[in-house]
Design a protein around this motif. Structure first.
Motif, PDB file in Angstrom:
ATOM      1  N   LEU A  94       0.857  -1.169   0.000  1.00 47.65           N
ATOM      2  CA  LEU A  94       0.000   0.000   0.000  1.00 47.65           C
ATOM      3  C   LEU A  94       0.902   1.231   0.000  1.00 47.65           C
ATOM      4  O   LEU A  94       1.744   1.382   0.876  1.00 47.65           O
ATOM      5  CB  LEU A  94      -0.906   0.005   1.227  1.00 47.65           C
ATOM      6  N   VAL A  95       0.758   2.079  -1.011  1.00 48.72           N
ATOM      7  CA  VAL A  95       1.596   3.269  -1.149  1.00 48.72           C
ATOM      8  C   VAL A  95       0.758   4.485  -0.754  1.00 48.72           C
ATOM      9  O   VAL A  95      -0.291   4.728  -1.327  1.00 48.72           O
ATOM     10  CB  VAL A  95       2.108   3.417  -2.604  1.00 48.72           C
ATOM     11  N   ASN A  96       1.224   5.239   0.230  1.00 47.23           N
ATOM     12  CA  ASN A  96       0.521   6.428   0.700  1.00 47.23           C
ATOM     13  C   ASN A  96       1.388   7.658   0.484  1.00 47.23           C
ATOM     14  O   ASN A  96       2.577   7.656   0.819  1.00 47.23           O
ATOM     15  CB  ASN A  96       0.190   6.326   2.191  1.00 47.23           C
ATOM     16  N   GLY A  97       0.792   8.694  -0.079  1.00 40.86           N
ATOM     17  CA  GLY A  97       1.470   9.975  -0.204  1.00 40.86           C
ATOM     18  C   GLY A  97       2.573  10.030  -1.240  1.00 40.86           C
ATOM     19  O   GLY A  97       3.447  10.878  -1.171  1.00 40.86           O
ATOM     20  N   ARG A  98       2.555   9.150  -2.212  1.00 36.92           N
ATOM     21  CA  ARG A  98       3.566   9.177  -3.261  1.00 36.92           C
ATOM     22  C   ARG A  98       2.911   8.886  -4.598  1.00 36.92           C
ATOM     23  O   ARG A  98       2.339   7.832  -4.814  1.00 36.92           O
ATOM     24  CB  ARG A  98       4.645   8.135  -2.984  1.00 36.92           C
ATOM     25  N   THR A  99       3.004   9.815  -5.500  1.00 30.84           N
ATOM     26  CA  THR A  99       2.462   9.648  -6.845  1.00 30.84           C
ATOM     27  C   THR A  99       3.549   9.021  -7.729  1.00 30.84           C
ATOM     28  O   THR A  99       4.708   9.412  -7.637  1.00 30.84           O
ATOM     29  CB  THR A  99       2.052  11.009  -7.436  1.00 30.84           C
ATOM     30  N   ALA A 126      -1.969   9.886  -5.353  1.00 30.02           N
ATOM     31  CA  ALA A 126      -1.002   9.784  -4.256  1.00 30.02           C
ATOM     32  C   ALA A 126      -1.174   8.531  -3.394  1.00 30.02           C
ATOM     33  O   ALA A 126      -0.254   8.157  -2.682  1.00 30.02           O
ATOM     34  CB  ALA A 126      -1.079  11.029  -3.375  1.00 30.02           C
ATOM     35  N   HIS A 127      -2.310   7.890  -3.415  1.00 30.55           N
ATOM     36  CA  HIS A 127      -2.543   6.686  -2.606  1.00 30.55           C
ATOM     37  C   HIS A 127      -2.999   5.575  -3.534  1.00 30.55           C
ATOM     38  O   HIS A 127      -4.010   5.709  -4.212  1.00 30.55           O
ATOM     39  CB  HIS A 127      -3.605   6.957  -1.545  1.00 30.55           C
ATOM     40  N   TYR A 128      -2.264   4.483  -3.537  1.00 27.59           N
ATOM     41  CA  TYR A 128      -2.604   3.366  -4.421  1.00 27.59           C
ATOM     42  C   TYR A 128      -2.006   2.080  -3.887  1.00 27.59           C
ATOM     43  O   TYR A 128      -1.284   2.077  -2.894  1.00 27.59           O
ATOM     44  CB  TYR A 128      -2.141   3.641  -5.852  1.00 27.59           C
ATOM     45  N   CYS A 164      -5.928   1.103  -8.047  1.00 28.18           N
ATOM     46  CA  CYS A 164      -6.520   2.198  -7.268  1.00 28.18           C
ATOM     47  C   CYS A 164      -6.615   1.852  -5.796  1.00 28.18           C
ATOM     48  O   CYS A 164      -6.296   2.649  -4.931  1.00 28.18           O
ATOM     49  CB  CYS A 164      -7.935   2.497  -7.746  1.00 28.18           C
ATOM     50  N   ASP A 165      -7.122   0.652  -5.527  1.00 28.11           N
ATOM     51  CA  ASP A 165      -7.366   0.238  -4.154  1.00 28.11           C
ATOM     52  C   ASP A 165      -7.493  -1.282  -4.111  1.00 28.11           C
ATOM     53  O   ASP A 165      -7.319  -1.966  -5.128  1.00 28.11           O
ATOM     54  CB  ASP A 165      -8.634   0.896  -3.610  1.00 28.11           C
TER      55      ASP A 165
END
Length: 68
Positions: free
Chosen positions: A5-10, A26-28, A39-40
């Protein structure tokens, strides 16, 4: 099922969800072994369900047993 899970990084390049085709922000979620972006969790689960069904059909067409 392994994912990150990637948070805060595009992503550096313009990237799209492998399931629904929406742009990644930014969240994916990124699949661990292939690096495919989603996306999720829901898009990831839908993509995996379709992939598993495709493999199952391919195995049946090839005459392999159904490994459930």
């Amino acid at each position: 099922m392994r994912f990150v899970l990637v948070n805060g990084r595009t992503p550096w390049l313009k990237t799209f969800c492998m399931s629904c085709g929406e742009p990644i922000h930014a969240h994916y979620l990124r699949e661990f072994s292939t690096g495919l972006p989603f996306c999720d969790h829901d898009c990831y689960a839908q993509y995996m369900d379709r992939w598993i069904e495709k493999v199952r059909r391919s195995n049946q067409a090839a005459g392999f047993e159904d490994y459930r």
